[in-house]
Motif scaffolding. Structure first.
Motif, short mmCIF file in Angstrom:
data_model
loop_
_atom_site.label_atom_id
_atom_site.label_comp_id
_atom_site.label_asym_id
_atom_site.label_seq_id
_atom_site.Cartn_x
_atom_site.Cartn_y
_atom_site.Cartn_z
N MET A 1 1.04 -1.10 0.03
CA MET A 1 -0.19 -0.27 0.03
C MET A 1 0.81 1.08 0.07
N SER A 2 0.46 2.19 -0.78
CA SER A 2 1.27 3.48 -1.03
C SER A 2 1.26 4.16 0.36
N THR A 3 2.32 5.02 0.63
CA THR A 3 2.25 5.94 1.76
C THR A 3 1.78 7.27 1.37
N VAL A 4 1.65 7.80 0.09
CA VAL A 4 1.37 9.09 -0.28
C VAL A 4 0.25 8.99 -1.07
N ILE A 5 -0.46 9.99 -0.91
CA ILE A 5 -1.90 10.15 -1.65
C ILE A 5 -1.64 11.53 -2.20
N GLU A 6 -1.84 11.66 -3.54
CA GLU A 6 -1.96 12.91 -4.48
C GLU A 6 -3.17 12.87 -5.20
N GLN A 7 -3.88 14.17 -5.01
CA GLN A 7 -5.27 14.40 -5.87
C GLN A 7 -5.20 15.59 -6.53
N ALA A 8 -5.42 15.85 -7.82
CA ALA A 8 -5.48 16.70 -8.51
C ALA A 8 -6.83 17.44 -8.09
N ARG A 110 -9.81 9.53 1.70
CA ARG A 110 -8.50 8.71 1.33
C ARG A 110 -7.45 8.93 2.62
N THR A 111 -7.26 10.26 2.94
CA THR A 111 -6.29 10.46 4.12
C THR A 111 -6.53 9.43 5.40
N MET A 112 -7.94 9.60 5.52
CA MET A 112 -8.20 8.96 7.00
C MET A 112 -8.38 7.45 6.71
N THR A 113 -8.50 6.85 5.44
CA THR A 113 -8.29 5.55 5.19
C THR A 113 -6.81 5.06 5.48
N LEU A 114 -6.09 5.84 4.97
CA LEU A 114 -4.37 5.59 5.44
C LEU A 114 -4.06 5.86 6.85
#
Length: 138
Positions: A1-8, A110-114
């Motif tokens: 699982m990625s530790t980074v989230i990016e969203q445009a 998404r951040t709260m899921t991570l």
């Protein structure tokens, strides 16, 4: 699982002109810095002609979609039914952007899921952070 989230996201710059220009922006979240989010604006969208980014508490976005929060460099508040205002205050001036609240809520989900709220401290590596501070001090 990625530790980074990016969203445009699409931001509307509030200006003196009646028409608000749309500018691209990107929201970033990194589990290694679990209390913070970063919002970046590409070089063509800035007055300086360089990429500009602001780092601020994730909690500002969480609460800012519901009510006005912040009394420092970054302030967030709801605007109408489907927009959120983010204000960036700097010595050079203030930039105000409108962002779709739904986009912010998706990003926050998404951040709260991570990293769930209240669990941020479990993802902070104090030993590594202290080692970096000590290395930079020498």
């Amino acid at each position: 699982m990625s530790t980074v989230i990016e969203q445009a996201v699409e931001a509307r710059l509030v200006a003196a002109e009646p028409r608000m220009p749309t500018i691209p922006a990107t929201l970033h979240y990194d589990r290694r810095d679990p209390f913070a989010v970063r919002m970046s604006f590409p070089a063509p969208a800035t007055l300086e002609g360089i990429e500009v980014y602001w780092t601020f508490a994730r909690e500002l976005l969480v609460h800012g979609v519901e009510r006005a929060v912040g009394d420092g460099d970054v302030r967030v508040r709801p605007y109408g039914f489907d927009r959120t205002v983010v204000e960036f205050h700097a010595p050079e001036g203030t930039a105000i952007v409108h962002i779709r609240t739904g986009d912010l809520r998706r990003f926050l989900h998404r951040t709260m899921t991570l990293v769930p709220a209240g669990q941020e401290s479990r993802h902070v590596d104090l030993d590594q952070d202290l080692a970096e501070l000590m290395r930079d001090a020498c």
